[in-house]
Design a protein around this motif. Structure first.
Motif, mmCIF file in Angstrom:
data_model
loop_
_atom_site.group_PDB
_atom_site.id
_atom_site.type_symbol
_atom_site.label_atom_id
_atom_site.label_comp_id
_atom_site.label_asym_id
_atom_site.label_seq_id
_atom_site.Cartn_x
_atom_site.Cartn_y
_atom_site.Cartn_z
ATOM 1 N N ASP A 24 0.797 -1.231 0.000
ATOM 2 C CA ASP A 24 0.000 0.000 0.000
ATOM 3 C C ASP A 24 0.827 1.277 0.000
ATOM 4 O O ASP A 24 0.278 2.365 0.170
ATOM 5 C CB ASP A 24 -0.950 0.019 1.203
ATOM 6 N N ILE B 160 -1.869 4.046 -0.395
ATOM 7 C CA ILE B 160 -3.255 3.622 -0.527
ATOM 8 C C ILE B 160 -3.867 3.564 0.862
ATOM 9 O O ILE B 160 -3.453 2.767 1.711
ATOM 10 C CB ILE B 160 -3.344 2.242 -1.204
ATOM 11 N N SER C 41 -7.402 3.283 1.477
ATOM 12 C CA SER C 41 -8.495 2.311 1.484
ATOM 13 C C SER C 41 -8.664 1.728 0.083
ATOM 14 O O SER C 41 -9.151 2.431 -0.815
ATOM 15 C CB SER C 41 -9.802 2.962 1.941
ATOM 16 N N PRO C 42 -8.306 0.466 -0.113
ATOM 17 C CA PRO C 42 -8.487 -0.138 -1.441
ATOM 18 C C PRO C 42 -9.947 -0.213 -1.867
ATOM 19 O O PRO C 42 -10.254 -0.130 -3.055
ATOM 20 C CB PRO C 42 -7.881 -1.541 -1.268
ATOM 21 N N HIS D 1 -10.788 3.142 -3.234
ATOM 22 C CA HIS D 1 -9.702 3.703 -4.057
ATOM 23 C C HIS D 1 -9.189 5.023 -3.478
ATOM 24 O O HIS D 1 -8.818 5.936 -4.218
ATOM 25 C CB HIS D 1 -10.167 3.907 -5.498
ATOM 26 N N ALA E 35 -6.519 7.310 -1.835
ATOM 27 C CA ALA E 35 -5.061 7.358 -1.788
ATOM 28 C C ALA E 35 -4.606 8.781 -1.545
ATOM 29 O O ALA E 35 -5.334 9.748 -1.842
ATOM 30 C CB ALA E 35 -4.458 6.823 -3.091
#
Length: 276
Positions: A168, A189, A191-192, A195, A197
């Motif tokens: 991340d 990143i 929170s995947p 999305h 970032a």
């Protein structure tokens, strides 16, 4: 698919895309259509103030060979022929522009688990030779980017860079302009799932004692809508919203204001890309 260090141009790319990609103050319209034989035709128009620029790009794919032909408003014809993987990990690219007889260039790219190499040479009597190479892994890599002018016998470009990354976070450091510009960048990143970032880039130009620091972030409001924002140390604040209103068709609205001169008009950009 090779998962190595990539090419030199990949060093710091995530942070650059977060901070600069899709921001614009012009009005841009792109329309892509496909013929019954699979040929992709893309028409692009850009309005820059009172100036209007346009081009038409035709792309033909045949097995592992892709041919791109673009014609612009100045009647220049740009042709690029790409052969993907004539051997494992290898890509060859031939490009030229008509009527510029000195524009021809041949390029080879090779990607390996522990290396990425790109070499090109101009198709002229006294060509410029370019070479870039990266060694390492997807987690840590170092590389260099060189250009040599055979006519003058001088290096016209000498850059170096390094990158560290994990699941991340990506951090990179590059030294460009023959050692005159040092750039450090950071991409994280948060929170995947959404999305989300954040990123930052610090550039130091030694010859002018100039420092530029830019912060940026992005967040997906929903699976089809993304917002981005950035701010630099000169007070320039920018934001954009991008919506995929149908598959591969994007509407992007962006704006920029100078927080140190609010009385000046804000710059507003609009981009519409349509694909069937």
């Amino acid at each position: 698919m090779v998962k190595g260090p990539g090419l030199y141009s990949d060093i710091g790319k995530k942070a650059r895309d977060l901070l600069y990609k899709d921001y614009q103050s012009d009005h841009k319209f792109t329309l892509t259509t496909y013929t019954s034989t699979g040929v992709a035709v893309t028409s692009t128009g850009i309005k820059k103030g009172e100036l209007f620029l346009a081009d038409i790009n035709t792309q033909l794919k045949n097995k592992n060979i892709t041919t791109d032909i673009k014609v612009d408003t100045n009647s220049n014809v740009f042709t690029t022929i790409t052969v993907d993987e004539p051997a494992p990990g290898l890509k060859t690219i031939l490009s030229f522009k008509v009527p510029d007889q000195r524009s021809g260039k041949a390029e080879l790219q090779y990607l390996h688990d522990y290396a990425g190499i790109s070499a090109s040479i101009g198709l002229t009597a006294n060509p410029i030779v370019n070479f870039s190479g990266v060694v390492g892994t997807s987690a840590a890599s170092v590389g260099t980017d060189l250009s040599f002018d055979t006519a003058s016998g001088n290096f016209t470009k000498f850059n170096a860079g390094a990158s560290l990354s994990n699941a991340d976070l990506i951090a990179s450091l590059t030294l460009n302009d023959k050692g005159d510009t040092l750039t450090a960048s950071y991409y994280h990143i948060v929170s995947p799932l959404t999305h989300t970032a954040v990123g930052a880039e610090l550039t130091r130009t030694f010859s002018s004692n100039d420092n530029t620091l830019t912060f940026g972030t992005q967040h997906a409001l929903d699976p089809l809508t993304t917002v981005k924002a950035r701010l630099n140390n000169y007070g320039k604040a920018s934001a954009l919203i991008q919506h995929e209103w149908r598959p591969k068709s994007l509407l992007t609205i962006s704006g920029e204001v100078d927080t140190r001169a609010i009385e000046k008009s804000a710059k507003v950009g609009l981009a519409l890309a349509l694909k069937p």
